[in-house]
Design a protein around this motif. Sequence first.
Motif, PDB file in Angstrom:
ATOM      1  N   CYS A   1       0.857  -1.186   0.000  1.00 45.61           N
ATOM      2  CA  CYS A   1       0.000   0.000   0.000  1.00 45.61           C
ATOM      3  C   CYS A   1       0.887   1.227   0.000  1.00 45.61           C
ATOM      4  N   SER A   2       0.310   2.338  -0.436  1.00 46.53           N
ATOM      5  CA  SER A   2       1.149   3.482  -0.750  1.00 46.53           C
ATOM      6  C   SER A   2       0.434   4.798  -0.477  1.00 46.53           C
ATOM      7  N   GLN A   3       1.251   5.855  -0.512  1.00 49.60           N
ATOM      8  CA  GLN A   3       0.677   7.197  -0.362  1.00 49.60           C
ATOM      9  C   GLN A   3      -0.191   7.584  -1.558  1.00 49.60           C
ATOM     10  N   ASP A   4      -0.160   6.809  -2.645  1.00 51.68           N
ATOM     11  CA  ASP A   4      -1.033   7.117  -3.777  1.00 51.68           C
ATOM     12  C   ASP A   4      -2.477   6.633  -3.530  1.00 51.68           C
ATOM     13  N   ARG A   5      -2.771   6.208  -2.322  1.00 52.14           N
ATOM     14  CA  ARG A   5      -4.110   5.814  -1.849  1.00 52.14           C
ATOM     15  C   ARG A   5      -4.559   4.465  -2.417  1.00 52.14           C
ATOM     16  N   ASN A   6      -3.620   3.717  -2.975  1.00 54.50           N
ATOM     17  CA  ASN A   6      -3.968   2.426  -3.549  1.00 54.50           C
ATOM     18  C   ASN A   6      -3.267   1.294  -2.822  1.00 54.50           C
ATOM     19  N   ALA A   7      -3.817   0.111  -2.994  1.00 48.78           N
ATOM     20  CA  ALA A   7      -3.132  -1.108  -2.567  1.00 48.78           C
ATOM     21  C   ALA A   7      -3.155  -2.070  -3.744  1.00 48.78           C
ATOM     22  N   TYR A   8      -2.098  -2.864  -3.869  1.00 54.93           N
ATOM     23  CA  TYR A   8      -2.064  -3.905  -4.891  1.00 54.93           C
ATOM     24  C   TYR A   8      -1.807  -5.246  -4.232  1.00 54.93           C
ATOM     25  N   VAL A   9      -2.498  -6.263  -4.720  1.00 57.60           N
ATOM     26  CA  VAL A   9      -2.186  -7.631  -4.311  1.00 57.60           C
ATOM     27  C   VAL A   9      -1.379  -8.247  -5.445  1.00 57.60           C
TER      28      VAL A   9
ATOM     29  N   ASN B   1      -9.473   8.720   0.628  1.00 58.13           N
ATOM     30  CA  ASN B   1      -9.018   9.947  -0.025  1.00 58.13           C
ATOM     31  C   ASN B   1      -7.742  10.514   0.592  1.00 58.13           C
ATOM     32  N   ARG B   2      -7.054   9.688   1.387  1.00 50.71           N
ATOM     33  CA  ARG B   2      -5.748  10.076   1.918  1.00 50.71           C
ATOM     34  C   ARG B   2      -4.820   8.866   1.780  1.00 50.71           C
ATOM     35  N   ALA B   3      -3.553   9.085   2.119  1.00 49.69           N
ATOM     36  CA  ALA B   3      -2.555   8.029   1.957  1.00 49.69           C
ATOM     37  C   ALA B   3      -2.913   6.783   2.739  1.00 49.69           C
ATOM     38  N   ALA B   4      -2.584   5.624   2.191  1.00 48.25           N
ATOM     39  CA  ALA B   4      -2.643   4.376   2.947  1.00 48.25           C
ATOM     40  C   ALA B   4      -1.345   4.283   3.739  1.00 48.25           C
ATOM     41  N   THR B   5      -1.436   3.866   4.991  1.00 46.36           N
ATOM     42  CA  THR B   5      -0.263   3.932   5.854  1.00 46.36           C
ATOM     43  C   THR B   5       0.277   2.568   6.280  1.00 46.36           C
ATOM     44  N   TYR B   6      -0.567   1.544   6.275  1.00 45.63           N
ATOM     45  CA  TYR B   6      -0.148   0.285   6.907  1.00 45.63           C
ATOM     46  C   TYR B   6      -1.044  -0.822   6.394  1.00 45.63           C
ATOM     47  N   VAL B   7      -0.481  -1.987   6.129  1.00 44.38           N
ATOM     48  CA  VAL B   7      -1.313  -3.090   5.634  1.00 44.38           C
ATOM     49  C   VAL B   7      -0.897  -4.415   6.274  1.00 44.38           C
ATOM     50  N   ARG B   8      -1.869  -5.241   6.590  1.00 45.12           N
ATOM     51  CA  ARG B   8      -1.590  -6.567   7.153  1.00 45.12           C
ATOM     52  C   ARG B   8      -2.640  -7.574   6.699  1.00 45.12           C
TER      53      ARG B   8
ATOM     54  N   ALA C   1      -4.719   0.505   6.790  1.00 45.44           N
ATOM     55  CA  ALA C   1      -4.908   1.721   7.584  1.00 45.44           C
ATOM     56  C   ALA C   1      -4.633   2.927   6.704  1.00 45.44           C
ATOM     57  N   SER C   2      -5.236   4.066   7.038  1.00 42.27           N
ATOM     58  CA  SER C   2      -5.060   5.219   6.170  1.00 42.27           C
ATOM     59  C   SER C   2      -5.155   6.528   6.923  1.00 42.27           C
ATOM     60  N   GLY C   3      -4.763   7.590   6.209  1.00 44.57           N
ATOM     61  CA  GLY C   3      -4.882   8.943   6.741  1.00 44.57           C
ATOM     62  C   GLY C   3      -6.279   9.496   6.622  1.00 44.57           C
ATOM     63  N   ALA C   4      -7.190   8.734   6.053  1.00 41.59           N
ATOM     64  CA  ALA C   4      -8.557   9.198   5.835  1.00 41.59           C
ATOM     65  C   ALA C   4      -9.457   8.870   7.029  1.00 41.59           C
ATOM     66  N   ARG C   5      -8.871   8.707   8.214  1.00 50.98           N
ATOM     67  CA  ARG C   5      -9.611   8.352   9.425  1.00 50.98           C
ATOM     68  C   ARG C   5     -10.419   7.074   9.210  1.00 50.98           C
ATOM     69  N   ALA C   6      -9.856   6.157   8.500  1.00 53.66           N
ATOM     70  CA  ALA C   6     -10.588   4.930   8.188  1.00 53.66           C
ATOM     71  C   ALA C   6      -9.624   3.781   8.004  1.00 53.66           C
ATOM     72  N   ILE C   7     -10.130   2.575   8.208  1.00 52.56           N
ATOM     73  CA  ILE C   7      -9.378   1.361   7.911  1.00 52.56           C
ATOM     74  C   ILE C   7     -10.199   0.597   6.879  1.00 52.56           C
TER      75      ILE C   7
ATOM     76  N   ARG D   1     -10.640   9.357  14.765  1.00 55.85           N
ATOM     77  CA  ARG D   1     -10.624  10.808  14.612  1.00 55.85           C
ATOM     78  C   ARG D   1      -9.366  11.314  13.905  1.00 55.85           C
ATOM     79  N   SER D   2      -8.460  10.424  13.594  1.00 57.23           N
ATOM     80  CA  SER D   2      -7.253  10.890  12.912  1.00 57.23           C
ATOM     81  C   SER D   2      -6.605   9.720  12.162  1.00 57.23           C
ATOM     82  N   THR D   3      -5.430   9.971  11.610  1.00 62.98           N
ATOM     83  CA  THR D   3      -4.725   8.958  10.831  1.00 62.98           C
ATOM     84  C   THR D   3      -4.503   7.679  11.636  1.00 62.98           C
ATOM     85  N   VAL D   4      -4.745   6.546  11.015  1.00 64.76           N
ATOM     86  CA  VAL D   4      -4.466   5.257  11.635  1.00 64.76           C
ATOM     87  C   VAL D   4      -3.035   4.868  11.252  1.00 64.76           C
TER      88      VAL D   4
END
Lengths: 394, 156
Positions: free
Chosen positions: A71-79, A103-110, A121-127, A149-152
Amino acid sequence: MPEVFTLAQTPITSHSFSADRSQIAVSLNSNDAQILTRQGTEWVSTVTLAEHDKLITSIDWAPNSNRIVTCSQDRNAYVWQEQPDAETGKLVWKPTLVLLRINRAATYVRWSPKEDKFAVASGARAIAICSFDPENNWWVSKLLKKPIRSTVLSVDWHPNNVLLAAGSADMKARVFSAYIKEVDERPSPTVWGSKLPFNTVCGEYTSPAGGWVHAVGFSPSGDVLAFASHDSSINIVYPGGPVIHNIRMPSLPLVSLVWTSEDTIVAAGHDCRPLVFSGSEAGWQEAGTLDDATAPKSESRSAFGGGSSVGRLKTGAFATFRDADSRGQTSSSSTTSDTLLTIHQNTITNVRAYDYSGSNVSRVSTSGVDGMLVIWDVDAVSALTARVGGAHLR
Amino acid sequence: MDTAFRKIDIDIYDEDVLQESELYEADPRDPAEVLEDAKQRAGHVRSLLAKNDIPGALTIILDNAPYGPNIDDAKIITLQTLLTILNTTKSADIPGVIKALSMDTQDTLMKYLYKGMAMPGWGDISGSVLLGWHEKLTEVAGVGCIVRTMTDRRIV
């Protein structure tokens, strides 16, 4: 003795090993991920996974299904899946785009333990909880939003494949239900709750002095949660009471952690060395470090330790400025070395399980901003009493 | 390069903006109650100082110290009382005093040292006294204590 590899001169953003540990997927602070193959004591780049158009933030390699998710700051994930190429028949890694709807960067994937779902996880206050839709042959996502309420910053799966822990920049560590009707069987009750529809919040915890929650982790049984936050402390949560054990450290914050057994955690971060914590519901304490800074390991390490008892403040950048101030020296020709006493020479950003003995983790791997990959023996704990570590003030 | 855009307050365009008050648990006490409490502690500290019980005085003033909005008077009384303690302690005694404090109290003390250093010239703040305490406190509580001062939103 830890195994030390210098993979690059750039930071390693994320690393994940293949199931047999012969290959490693890393991102070297760029838009591409690399698969490196071990050849003796070297890691040689064999494949480049190029599809993202912004910095890759996290990588996870599923051991059983042999799929890599990035996952990446381009807001996408690839398998990524290894498939025979249509023309040559050779095995190549093919990407599948995942519709994350953030609509924000993806930060972490598992990957989840059963590898039929993964959490982004993402900066869009969402997982984004992603699962495979066989009808349309793509990965679809469902968003965990409330009450983030904020970036995960990090997530970790419970062994039951349903519960998910998340650490966030709103100073909270939470436990969610990530139950997907189409994928999961109805989970049996756990200490975190019994009725678990999607987005149930099973727990919300915060450290006394606050701070972004950098890392979360369920114990092997899934009954205990640990989280490390930016107030230089680690918290271990027993959900029954709840009983929360808070260990404050005199050193810099931890950013990554892994449980090695039901009563031991290895965690690392800005202090550049992995620390070991141990305990039970009755209490937890710092047990020591895996990086024995007192052992003479290499010339650069022993050369530095000598006279300085106050550690990092008298070395490196500090010495440069002091010399410039008091002696008018501008070059780095002074006798002080800017090498730290620790093996890692900069912040450790990832700690992962590397090897198991029975149900316990026997070795862990760490990577960090210094471009190094280190594999540590979990049992080789040395006491912190001799605090000559380069990262300490005392 | 035009950098004016950096000054635009983008939060006013966000309906769901994260508020400061969501980041920590507010003090449940009423501001008047906090002020009264601060005055009482100041008196208590004076009597302990007369007996030369510095660790006791520090614990009284730093334990449950006022934080959050709308209690500026209580914060000022607390800071003033704390400065009295810091200024009257002999520098040779400082390490012993700090070691006698709990970790919570050490963290709160660090917050006040930074608060004091941010207000040069106010009251009887002496930069050299604060720096002396800062050095000794960092030796005992480590840089982790400074990190907690920076991250904790319960600002004193």
